[in-house]
Motif scaffolding. Sequence first.
Motif, PDB file in Angstrom:
ATOM      1  N   GLU A   1       0.824  -1.217   0.000  1.00  0.00           N
ATOM      2  CA  GLU A   1       0.000   0.000   0.000  1.00  0.00           C
ATOM      3  C   GLU A   1       0.861   1.271   0.000  1.00  0.00           C
ATOM      4  O   GLU A   1       0.495   2.281  -0.606  1.00  0.00           O
ATOM      5  N   GLY A   2       2.032   1.201   0.655  1.00  0.00           N
ATOM      6  CA  GLY A   2       2.942   2.361   0.695  1.00  0.00           C
ATOM      7  C   GLY A   2       3.458   2.701  -0.696  1.00  0.00           C
ATOM      8  O   GLY A   2       3.534   3.880  -1.070  1.00  0.00           O
ATOM      9  N   ASP A   3       3.802   1.690  -1.477  1.00  0.00           N
ATOM     10  CA  ASP A   3       4.262   1.918  -2.858  1.00  0.00           C
ATOM     11  C   ASP A   3       3.130   2.547  -3.680  1.00  0.00           C
ATOM     12  O   ASP A   3       3.353   3.448  -4.480  1.00  0.00           O
ATOM     13  N   ALA A   4       1.912   2.052  -3.460  1.00  0.00           N
ATOM     14  CA  ALA A   4       0.759   2.574  -4.209  1.00  0.00           C
ATOM     15  C   ALA A   4       0.501   4.028  -3.823  1.00  0.00           C
ATOM     16  O   ALA A   4       0.251   4.880  -4.686  1.00  0.00           O
ATOM     17  N   LEU A   5       0.610   4.324  -2.532  1.00  0.00           N
ATOM     18  CA  LEU A   5       0.399   5.701  -2.074  1.00  0.00           C
ATOM     19  C   LEU A   5       1.450   6.636  -2.683  1.00  0.00           C
ATOM     20  O   LEU A   5       1.117   7.739  -3.146  1.00  0.00           O
ATOM     21  N   ALA A   6       2.700   6.180  -2.716  1.00  0.00           N
ATOM     22  CA  ALA A   6       3.773   7.006  -3.297  1.00  0.00           C
ATOM     23  C   ALA A   6       3.465   7.329  -4.765  1.00  0.00           C
ATOM     24  O   ALA A   6       3.766   8.429  -5.247  1.00  0.00           O
ATOM     25  N   ALA A   7       2.824   6.394  -5.447  1.00  0.00           N
ATOM     26  CA  ALA A   7       2.523   6.579  -6.876  1.00  0.00           C
ATOM     27  C   ALA A   7       1.422   7.605  -7.121  1.00  0.00           C
ATOM     28  O   ALA A   7       1.227   8.061  -8.252  1.00  0.00           O
ATOM     29  N   THR A   8       0.689   8.017  -6.057  1.00  0.00           N
ATOM     30  CA  THR A   8      -0.366   9.032  -6.252  1.00  0.00           C
ATOM     31  C   THR A   8       0.236  10.417  -6.507  1.00  0.00           C
ATOM     32  O   THR A   8      -0.464  11.327  -6.917  1.00  0.00           O
ATOM     33  N   GLY A   9       1.557  10.537  -6.292  1.00  0.00           N
ATOM     34  CA  GLY A   9       2.225  11.814  -6.577  1.00  0.00           C
ATOM     35  C   GLY A   9       2.687  11.895  -8.026  1.00  0.00           C
ATOM     36  O   GLY A   9       3.662  12.578  -8.317  1.00  0.00           O
ATOM     37  N   PHE A  10       1.980  11.228  -8.926  1.00  0.00           N
ATOM     38  CA  PHE A  10       2.384  11.180 -10.344  1.00  0.00           C
ATOM     39  C   PHE A  10       2.364  12.572 -10.976  1.00  0.00           C
ATOM     40  O   PHE A  10       1.566  13.425 -10.583  1.00  0.00           O
ATOM     41  N   PRO A  11       3.251  12.812 -11.964  1.00  0.00           N
ATOM     42  CA  PRO A  11       3.218  14.087 -12.682  1.00  0.00           C
ATOM     43  C   PRO A  11       1.998  14.142 -13.614  1.00  0.00           C
ATOM     44  O   PRO A  11       1.590  13.107 -14.152  1.00  0.00           O
ATOM     45  N   ASP A  12       1.404  15.330 -13.784  1.00  0.00           N
ATOM     46  CA  ASP A  12       0.190  15.460 -14.594  1.00  0.00           C
ATOM     47  C   ASP A  12       0.364  14.974 -16.030  1.00  0.00           C
ATOM     48  O   ASP A  12      -0.607  14.544 -16.660  1.00  0.00           O
ATOM     49  N   GLY A  13       1.611  15.031 -16.534  1.00  0.00           N
ATOM     50  CA  GLY A  13       1.887  14.585 -17.899  1.00  0.00           C
ATOM     51  C   GLY A  13       1.459  13.142 -18.133  1.00  0.00           C
ATOM     52  O   GLY A  13       1.117  12.750 -19.253  1.00  0.00           O
ATOM     53  N   LEU A  14       1.456  12.358 -17.057  1.00  0.00           N
ATOM     54  CA  LEU A  14       1.098  10.942 -17.173  1.00  0.00           C
ATOM     55  C   LEU A  14      -0.360  10.761 -17.629  1.00  0.00           C
ATOM     56  O   LEU A  14      -0.722   9.744 -18.227  1.00  0.00           O
ATOM     57  N   LEU A  15      -1.199  11.765 -17.356  1.00  0.00           N
ATOM     58  CA  LEU A  15      -2.624  11.665 -17.716  1.00  0.00           C
ATOM     59  C   LEU A  15      -2.826  11.660 -19.226  1.00  0.00           C
ATOM     60  O   LEU A  15      -3.898  11.297 -19.709  1.00  0.00           O
ATOM     61  N   ALA A  16      -1.786  12.060 -19.970  1.00  0.00           N
ATOM     62  CA  ALA A  16      -1.892  12.080 -21.436  1.00  0.00           C
ATOM     63  C   ALA A  16      -1.075  10.946 -22.057  1.00  0.00           C
ATOM     64  O   ALA A  16      -0.934  10.871 -23.278  1.00  0.00           O
ATOM     65  N   ASP A  17      -0.550  10.054 -21.220  1.00  0.00           N
ATOM     66  CA  ASP A  17       0.303   8.972 -21.737  1.00  0.00           C
ATOM     67  C   ASP A  17      -0.562   7.926 -22.457  1.00  0.00           C
ATOM     68  O   ASP A  17      -1.591   7.497 -21.923  1.00  0.00           O
ATOM     69  N   PRO A  18      -0.170   7.507 -23.672  1.00  0.00           N
ATOM     70  CA  PRO A  18      -0.989   6.533 -24.414  1.00  0.00           C
ATOM     71  C   PRO A  18      -1.171   5.212 -23.662  1.00  0.00           C
ATOM     72  O   PRO A  18      -2.201   4.545 -23.819  1.00  0.00           O
ATOM     73  N   GLU A  19      -0.199   4.845 -22.835  1.00  0.00           N
ATOM     74  CA  GLU A  19      -0.300   3.578 -22.090  1.00  0.00           C
ATOM     75  C   GLU A  19      -1.377   3.605 -21.006  1.00  0.00           C
ATOM     76  O   GLU A  19      -1.746   2.572 -20.443  1.00  0.00           O
TER      77      GLU A  19
END
Length: 211
Positions: A52-70
Motif C-alpha cells: 500500500e505504501g508503494d501505491a500511495l507514493a505513486a499518487t504523486g504522479f506528474p500530470d503529464g502521465l494523464l496524457a500517456d498513451p499507455e
Amino acid sequence: MIIAVDGPAASGKGTIARALAAHYGIPHLDTGGLYRAVALSLRRAGGDPDNEGDALAATGFPDGLLADPELRAEETGVLASRLSAYPAVRAALLKRQRDFAHQQGGAVLDGRDIGTVIAPEADAKLYVIASPRVRAERRATEMTGQGQKADIDVMESEIAARDARDMGRDNAPLAQADDADLLDTSELTIDAAIQRAIALVDARLEGYPKG
Ligand code: CDP
C-alpha cells in the motif's frame, strides 16, 4: 451544477460524461484516469502492487502521465482496479476530485464513486450499465481499432473480474446511489444513449438556477 456519472468498465459512462460536458458547456474529469495514472506511475517506478505504501507514493504522479498513451491499456485498467482498493490511494485522490467538482460554473465527473463519495450532493447522477457481453464487445472493438488483438470471451471474463473487485471492495465500492437514474446502454446506440442521458439530467436540473 455538478453531474455525477458512475458505472462499470465499458458501460459507456466516459462517452456519455464527455457529451454531457459539451452539451452543458462545463468541464469534465475522467476520474478513472487518475487511478490509471497511479497504476502507470507504480509500474514505471518498479513498485510492488501488493504494498500500500508503494501505491500511495505513486499518487504523486506528474500530470503529464494523464496524457500517456499507455494509460488506456487494458493492463493499466486492471492494475488501477487493484490499487484503487487501497484506502490511502483513494484518500490521496479525494481532494483533487472534490475541488474539480466544486469549481465555479460546475463540472461533470465520471467514475465509480462520484455520486456516492466524491459528490453525494451532485445535482444529477447517472448510473450507466450495459450487459457484460456488450461491454466485452465494445472493449474488443476499441482494441482492434488500435491494432491490438482482442478475444471477446477473455475480455468478458476480465470485465466480470474487474466488476467483482470494484463492487466488492470495502472502501467506496461501485454502487448505484439511491438518488441516481439508471441508464442501461446495452441496446442503445451512442447517440441514443447520449440523448437519453441529456433527458434524464434535464429532468433533474429542472428549476436549477440558470446563468
Ligand atoms: O474505462 P474503464 O471503465 O475501463 O476504467 P476506468 O474508469 O478508467 O477505471 C479504472 C479503474 O479505476 C476501475 O476499475 C476502478 O477500480 C478504479 N476507479 C475507481 O476506483 N474509482 C473511480 N472513481 C474511478 C476509477
